[in-house]
Design a protein around this motif. Sequence first.
Motif, PDB file in Angstrom:
ATOM      1  N   ARG A 131     -17.923  -3.220   5.064  1.00 21.62           N
ATOM      2  CA  ARG A 131     -17.018  -2.076   4.955  1.00 21.62           C
ATOM      3  C   ARG A 131     -15.586  -2.567   5.142  1.00 21.62           C
ATOM      4  O   ARG A 131     -15.285  -3.287   6.102  1.00 21.62           O
ATOM      5  CB  ARG A 131     -17.323  -1.006   5.999  1.00 21.62           C
ATOM      6  N   ILE A 132     -14.706  -2.206   4.222  1.00 25.05           N
ATOM      7  CA  ILE A 132     -13.277  -2.514   4.341  1.00 25.05           C
ATOM      8  C   ILE A 132     -12.529  -1.192   4.463  1.00 25.05           C
ATOM      9  O   ILE A 132     -12.763  -0.266   3.685  1.00 25.05           O
ATOM     10  CB  ILE A 132     -12.768  -3.308   3.124  1.00 25.05           C
ATOM     11  N   SER A 133     -11.631  -1.108   5.442  1.00 25.17           N
ATOM     12  CA  SER A 133     -10.927   0.140   5.729  1.00 25.17           C
ATOM     13  C   SER A 133      -9.437  -0.090   5.841  1.00 25.17           C
ATOM     14  O   SER A 133      -8.984  -1.168   6.247  1.00 25.17           O
ATOM     15  CB  SER A 133     -11.432   0.757   7.041  1.00 25.17           C
ATOM     16  N   ILE A 134      -8.669   0.957   5.499  1.00 26.64           N
ATOM     17  CA  ILE A 134      -7.210   0.976   5.663  1.00 26.64           C
ATOM     18  C   ILE A 134      -6.873   2.185   6.522  1.00 26.64           C
ATOM     19  O   ILE A 134      -7.165   3.322   6.149  1.00 26.64           O
ATOM     20  CB  ILE A 134      -6.497   1.107   4.301  1.00 26.64           C
ATOM     21  N   TRP A 135      -6.275   1.963   7.666  1.00 29.68           N
ATOM     22  CA  TRP A 135      -5.939   3.052   8.575  1.00 29.68           C
ATOM     23  C   TRP A 135      -4.516   3.552   8.329  1.00 29.68           C
ATOM     24  O   TRP A 135      -3.603   2.755   8.082  1.00 29.68           O
ATOM     25  CB  TRP A 135      -6.085   2.596  10.025  1.00 29.68           C
ATOM     26  N   THR A 136      -4.356   4.862   8.394  1.00 31.55           N
ATOM     27  CA  THR A 136      -3.044   5.479   8.196  1.00 31.55           C
ATOM     28  C   THR A 136      -2.637   6.249   9.447  1.00 31.55           C
ATOM     29  O   THR A 136      -3.485   6.719  10.214  1.00 31.55           O
ATOM     30  CB  THR A 136      -3.067   6.448   7.001  1.00 31.55           C
ATOM     31  N   PHE A 163       0.828  -1.205   0.000  1.00 29.45           N
ATOM     32  CA  PHE A 163       0.000   0.000   0.000  1.00 29.45           C
ATOM     33  C   PHE A 163       0.865   1.258   0.000  1.00 29.45           C
ATOM     34  O   PHE A 163       0.631   2.205  -0.731  1.00 29.45           O
ATOM     35  CB  PHE A 163      -0.913   0.034   1.230  1.00 29.45           C
ATOM     36  N   ASP A 164       1.879   1.258   0.859  1.00 28.92           N
ATOM     37  CA  ASP A 164       2.754   2.427   1.004  1.00 28.92           C
ATOM     38  C   ASP A 164       4.132   1.942   1.424  1.00 28.92           C
ATOM     39  O   ASP A 164       4.454   1.930   2.611  1.00 28.92           O
ATOM     40  CB  ASP A 164       2.190   3.402   2.041  1.00 28.92           C
ATOM     41  N   PRO A 165       4.965   1.512   0.465  1.00 25.99           N
ATOM     42  CA  PRO A 165       6.311   1.042   0.808  1.00 25.99           C
ATOM     43  C   PRO A 165       7.094   2.113   1.564  1.00 25.99           C
ATOM     44  O   PRO A 165       6.945   3.310   1.301  1.00 25.99           O
ATOM     45  CB  PRO A 165       6.935   0.746  -0.564  1.00 25.99           C
ATOM     46  N   THR A 166       7.912   1.674   2.508  1.00 27.33           N
ATOM     47  CA  THR A 166       8.706   2.618   3.290  1.00 27.33           C
ATOM     48  C   THR A 166       9.609   3.418   2.369  1.00 27.33           C
ATOM     49  O   THR A 166      10.422   2.847   1.638  1.00 27.33           O
ATOM     50  CB  THR A 166       9.555   1.875   4.336  1.00 27.33           C
ATOM     51  N   PRO A 167       9.489   4.747   2.341  1.00 27.84           N
ATOM     52  CA  PRO A 167      10.270   5.565   1.404  1.00 27.84           C
ATOM     53  C   PRO A 167      11.725   5.708   1.833  1.00 27.84           C
ATOM     54  O   PRO A 167      12.055   5.595   3.019  1.00 27.84           O
ATOM     55  CB  PRO A 167       9.552   6.922   1.442  1.00 27.84           C
ATOM     56  N   ASP A 168      12.595   5.982   0.866  1.00 24.43           N
ATOM     57  CA  ASP A 168      14.018   6.164   1.147  1.00 24.43           C
ATOM     58  C   ASP A 168      14.403   7.635   1.280  1.00 24.43           C
ATOM     59  O   ASP A 168      15.486   7.947   1.774  1.00 24.43           O
ATOM     60  CB  ASP A 168      14.860   5.541   0.025  1.00 24.43           C
ATOM     61  N   ASP A 169      13.538   8.543   0.818  1.00 25.39           N
ATOM     62  CA  ASP A 169      13.926   9.949   0.742  1.00 25.39           C
ATOM     63  C   ASP A 169      13.113  10.840   1.677  1.00 25.39           C
ATOM     64  O   ASP A 169      13.015  12.041   1.460  1.00 25.39           O
ATOM     65  CB  ASP A 169      13.781  10.463  -0.695  1.00 25.39           C
ATOM     66  N   MET A 170      12.524  10.258   2.729  1.00 24.40           N
ATOM     67  CA  MET A 170      11.716  11.024   3.669  1.00 24.40           C
ATOM     68  C   MET A 170      12.399  11.060   5.038  1.00 24.40           C
ATOM     69  O   MET A 170      13.254  10.238   5.344  1.00 24.40           O
ATOM     70  CB  MET A 170      10.316  10.417   3.802  1.00 24.40           C
ATOM     71  N   LEU A 225       7.408  10.796   8.200  1.00 21.33           N
ATOM     72  CA  LEU A 225       7.162  10.363   6.827  1.00 21.33           C
ATOM     73  C   LEU A 225       8.126   9.275   6.375  1.00 21.33           C
ATOM     74  O   LEU A 225       7.990   8.741   5.279  1.00 21.33           O
ATOM     75  CB  LEU A 225       7.255  11.552   5.867  1.00 21.33           C
ATOM     76  N   ALA A 226       9.118   8.955   7.211  1.00 19.68           N
ATOM     77  CA  ALA A 226      10.135   7.992   6.823  1.00 19.68           C
ATOM     78  C   ALA A 226       9.713   6.556   7.096  1.00 19.68           C
ATOM     79  O   ALA A 226      10.515   5.642   6.956  1.00 19.68           O
ATOM     80  CB  ALA A 226      11.438   8.292   7.552  1.00 19.68           C
ATOM     81  N   GLN A 227       8.479   6.334   7.482  1.00 19.29           N
ATOM     82  CA  GLN A 227       7.977   4.986   7.694  1.00 19.29           C
ATOM     83  C   GLN A 227       6.662   4.817   6.940  1.00 19.29           C
ATOM     84  O   GLN A 227       6.059   5.794   6.493  1.00 19.29           O
ATOM     85  CB  GLN A 227       7.747   4.728   9.190  1.00 19.29           C
ATOM     86  N   SER A 228       6.249   3.572   6.787  1.00 24.91           N
ATOM     87  CA  SER A 228       5.005   3.310   6.077  1.00 24.91           C
ATOM     88  C   SER A 228       3.841   3.997   6.781  1.00 24.91           C
ATOM     89  O   SER A 228       3.783   4.052   8.013  1.00 24.91           O
ATOM     90  CB  SER A 228       4.745   1.806   6.008  1.00 24.91           C
TER      91      SER A 228
END
Length: 294
Positions: free
Chosen positions: A225-230, A196-203, A207-210
């Motif tokens: 209902r299907i949900s994705i929590w951020t 869904f949100d791969p751990t970025p290398d440039d943050m 923001l440096a984690q998923s």
Amino acid sequence: MASTLPAPALQASRAALNAALADQPPINNEVDDFEEGEIPEVDMEEQAEGIRTVFSDPKNFNVKHPLYSPWTLWFDSPATKGRNLPQTPVSAFPQTPVPQTPSVAAAQGWMEDIKRVISFDSVEEFWGLYNNIVPPSQLPQKANYYLFKEGIIPAWEDEANKHGGKWSIQLPRDKNRGNVDKMWLYTMLAAIGETFDPTPDDMEGSLAQSLITGVIVSIRPQFYRISIWTRLAPSPTEEDKLRERIEAVGRYFKAGVLGYQESARLAGPLATEVEFLSHRDSEKKGKAAKKIIV
């Protein structure tokens, strides 16, 4: 026989199997004469005969493939309120205590009726769990599965969730009873596979984690209902990297996981679009809540 697993799961299986094969010692115990520094040639086909992954033998596998993060499955339904869940085959997996942080204590009242099922940290344990629980299509009304990263409870008050929000879609039960199990499986696979949100290398910083903390499926009398929590939610007035990442999660959820065309309009009786709402805005009603729709 052709595999029925989704492509991401098959790719992960092949990559992990190749790594496992490379790490295995030779099966043949005979000692051959090699010059100092010489690396013996390994018969990979011979080695492979002794390796059983969960994809080839779901019950008697002997190789485990670790996940990037450990996860915990939680469950509640009207039948579990005020009592413990009965023991199931998944209880054989190792159990870890729920961390008692201040945020956990703040949500403790609401969490009393949510039962922690199991924690796992490998592909094999996930499939062992999945093969021994009731699918969403067969759960009673008002039941919920919560799959969250270990150490994060499925509550807004948790430190990892309190500044975030959720992508969700609501679908009529009658029309989606045959699809919801696959949708939930693919949602879980995308979560534990960090797609869904791969751990970025440039943050830096938060923001440096998923961004993903967990996923939920809820069964209600007339809809699923299907949900994705951020862990974070963008400001509704700002166009920034966080908003871009949040929107990318929603687009992948809609097209890559649920299988809809990005341009498809889904809202209708008992149905919603794929929508993002911050937890803070979820408490508001009417036009005050600012949604992102993909």
